[in-house]
Design a protein around this motif. Structure first.
Motif, PDB file in Angstrom:
ATOM      1  N   VAL A  38       0.811  -1.218   0.000  1.00 43.86           N
ATOM      2  CA  VAL A  38       0.000   0.000   0.000  1.00 43.86           C
ATOM      3  C   VAL A  38       0.845   1.268   0.000  1.00 43.86           C
ATOM      4  CG1 VAL A  38      -1.751   1.310   1.271  1.00 43.86           C
ATOM      5  CG2 VAL A  38      -1.906  -1.179   1.143  1.00 43.86           C
ATOM      6  N   LYS A  39       1.832   1.338   0.892  1.00 41.66           N
ATOM      7  CA  LYS A  39       2.598   2.584   1.039  1.00 41.66           C
ATOM      8  C   LYS A  39       3.872   2.609   0.199  1.00 41.66           C
ATOM      9  CE  LYS A  39       1.658   5.169   4.599  1.00 41.66           C
ATOM     10  NZ  LYS A  39       2.063   5.979   5.673  1.00 41.66           N
ATOM     11  N   GLY A  40       4.598   1.525   0.141  1.00 41.35           N
ATOM     12  CA  GLY A  40       5.858   1.508  -0.587  1.00 41.35           C
ATOM     13  C   GLY A  40       6.977   2.173   0.196  1.00 41.35           C
ATOM     14  N   PHE A  41       8.086   2.375  -0.454  1.00 37.67           N
ATOM     15  CA  PHE A  41       9.271   2.913   0.214  1.00 37.67           C
ATOM     16  C   PHE A  41       9.837   4.112  -0.530  1.00 37.67           C
ATOM     17  CE2 PHE A  41       9.009  -1.502   1.468  1.00 37.67           C
ATOM     18  CZ  PHE A  41       9.025  -1.373   2.845  1.00 37.67           C
ATOM     19  N   GLY A  42       9.018   5.076  -0.837  1.00 39.27           N
ATOM     20  CA  GLY A  42       9.505   6.286  -1.471  1.00 39.27           C
ATOM     21  C   GLY A  42       9.102   6.430  -2.917  1.00 39.27           C
ATOM     22  N   GLU A  43       8.997   5.330  -3.636  1.00 41.96           N
ATOM     23  CA  GLU A  43       8.607   5.388  -5.045  1.00 41.96           C
ATOM     24  C   GLU A  43       7.162   4.957  -5.234  1.00 41.96           C
ATOM     25  OE1 GLU A  43      11.523   3.368  -4.261  1.00 41.96           O
ATOM     26  OE2 GLU A  43      12.777   5.141  -4.457  1.00 41.96           O
ATOM     27  N   GLY A  44       6.412   4.851  -4.159  1.00 41.90           N
ATOM     28  CA  GLY A  44       5.013   4.457  -4.249  1.00 41.90           C
ATOM     29  C   GLY A  44       4.822   2.993  -3.909  1.00 41.90           C
ATOM     30  N   PRO A  45       3.572   2.536  -3.971  1.00 42.58           N
ATOM     31  CA  PRO A  45       3.259   1.147  -3.621  1.00 42.58           C
ATOM     32  C   PRO A  45       4.040   0.151  -4.482  1.00 42.58           C
ATOM     33  CG  PRO A  45       1.258   2.424  -3.881  1.00 42.58           C
ATOM     34  CD  PRO A  45       2.388   3.287  -4.354  1.00 42.58           C
ATOM     35  N   ILE A  46       4.282  -0.992  -3.908  1.00 43.90           N
ATOM     36  CA  ILE A  46       4.990  -2.056  -4.616  1.00 43.90           C
ATOM     37  C   ILE A  46       3.956  -3.111  -4.989  1.00 43.90           C
ATOM     38  CG2 ILE A  46       6.807  -3.793  -4.450  1.00 43.90           C
ATOM     39  CD1 ILE A  46       7.884  -1.939  -2.091  1.00 43.90           C
ATOM     40  N   PRO A  47       3.692  -3.292  -6.272  1.00 44.18           N
ATOM     41  CA  PRO A  47       2.679  -4.276  -6.661  1.00 44.18           C
ATOM     42  C   PRO A  47       3.052  -5.686  -6.199  1.00 44.18           C
ATOM     43  CG  PRO A  47       3.310  -2.880  -8.515  1.00 44.18           C
ATOM     44  CD  PRO A  47       4.269  -2.593  -7.399  1.00 44.18           C
ATOM     45  N   VAL A  48       2.019  -6.480  -5.945  1.00 43.66           N
ATOM     46  CA  VAL A  48       2.219  -7.884  -5.591  1.00 43.66           C
ATOM     47  C   VAL A  48       2.981  -8.554  -6.739  1.00 43.66           C
ATOM     48  CG1 VAL A  48       0.994 -10.052  -5.174  1.00 43.66           C
ATOM     49  CG2 VAL A  48       0.165  -7.931  -4.148  1.00 43.66           C
ATOM     50  N   ASN A  49       3.831  -9.503  -6.403  1.00 41.76           N
ATOM     51  CA  ASN A  49       4.629 -10.287  -7.354  1.00 41.76           C
ATOM     52  C   ASN A  49       5.667  -9.448  -8.108  1.00 41.76           C
ATOM     53  OD1 ASN A  49       3.269 -12.551  -6.543  1.00 41.76           O
ATOM     54  ND2 ASN A  49       1.898 -12.589  -8.288  1.00 41.76           N
ATOM     55  N   THR A  50       6.111  -8.378  -7.487  1.00 41.20           N
ATOM     56  CA  THR A  50       7.239  -7.607  -8.010  1.00 41.20           C
ATOM     57  C   THR A  50       8.224  -7.399  -6.870  1.00 41.20           C
ATOM     58  OG1 THR A  50       6.241  -5.462  -7.524  1.00 41.20           O
ATOM     59  CG2 THR A  50       5.839  -6.372  -9.715  1.00 41.20           C
ATOM     60  N   LEU A  51       9.440  -7.028  -7.212  1.00 47.38           N
ATOM     61  CA  LEU A  51      10.458  -6.806  -6.198  1.00 47.38           C
ATOM     62  C   LEU A  51      10.770  -5.321  -6.065  1.00 47.38           C
ATOM     63  CD1 LEU A  51      12.991  -9.672  -7.002  1.00 47.38           C
ATOM     64  CD2 LEU A  51      11.192  -9.632  -5.267  1.00 47.38           C
TER      65      LEU A  51
END
Length: 190
Positions: A38-51
């Motif tokens: 949901v939040k991500g780490f600075g670049e926005g949310p991280i979609p499921v099944n991605t790194l």
């Protein structure tokens, strides 16, 4: 009356122990999932099944993250390994993890079962060495053939928390370590 109080005390203690033991890992991983997806780490949310590969800037200054982003990656302020995070959903089928040749460098990729916060597999220098490799990650009930030359990681659940780490020797080594981190790849089975 004293015996009743003792019974109540031990009943409450047992219930508290059970609740902490059973629910705490699930609550903690729920926070991780929200932070990643949901939040991500600075670049926005991280979609499921991605790194998500930790940026060089975040590694260099983990306490100054962009406003509104998750602070999970800054917890503990790790100063010797770059992080790679992913939340996997194997309900749509197996995934393939590609690991580049690390050239002798320490790295690890940890696979965690979110239902009970236990690690069920590792890929890394200590388990397979530092050569390149591909690993088929499958969920429960999967049946099929593992392609030749691939390792197999069988997950006990459809959801997996993946945490990767690549050693950074010093500040001058950060670009090289980051280049290797970005070569960790995740893709569906062709």
């Amino acid at each position: 009356m004293r015996l009743e109080h003792l019974f109540i005390f031990f009943t409450v203690m047992a219930a508290t122990w059970f609740a902490a033991t059973y629910f705490w890992p699930r609550m903690l991983l729920s926070v991780f999932k929200r932070a990643i997806v949901v939040k991500g780490f600075g670049e926005g949310p991280i979609p499921v099944n991605t790194l998500y590969i930790q940026s060089q800037a975040l590694f260099a200054d983990p306490l100054n993250m962009p406003a509104g982003t998750s602070r999970v990656a800054s917890a503990g302020v790790n100063r010797d390994t770059l992080l790679t995070l992913g939340w996997l959903d194997l309900s749509k089928g197996p995934l393939v993890l590609h690991v580049p040749d690390m050239g002798g460098r320490y790295y690890s990729v940890q696979f965690t079962n979110p239902s009970n916060n236990t690690n069920f597999a590792y890929v890394g220098k200590r388990t397979i060495g530092t050569g390149a490799g591909d690993f088929l990650i499958t969920g429960p009930g999967w049946s099929g053939d593992v392609p030749g030359g691939m390792g197999h990681i069988a997950s006990p659940r459809r959801s997996v928390l993946l945490i990767g780490r690549v050693l950074v020797y010093d500040d001058g080594d950060l670009p090289a370590a980051h280049r290797l981190s970005t070569q960790l790849r995740l893709a569906p089975l062709p």
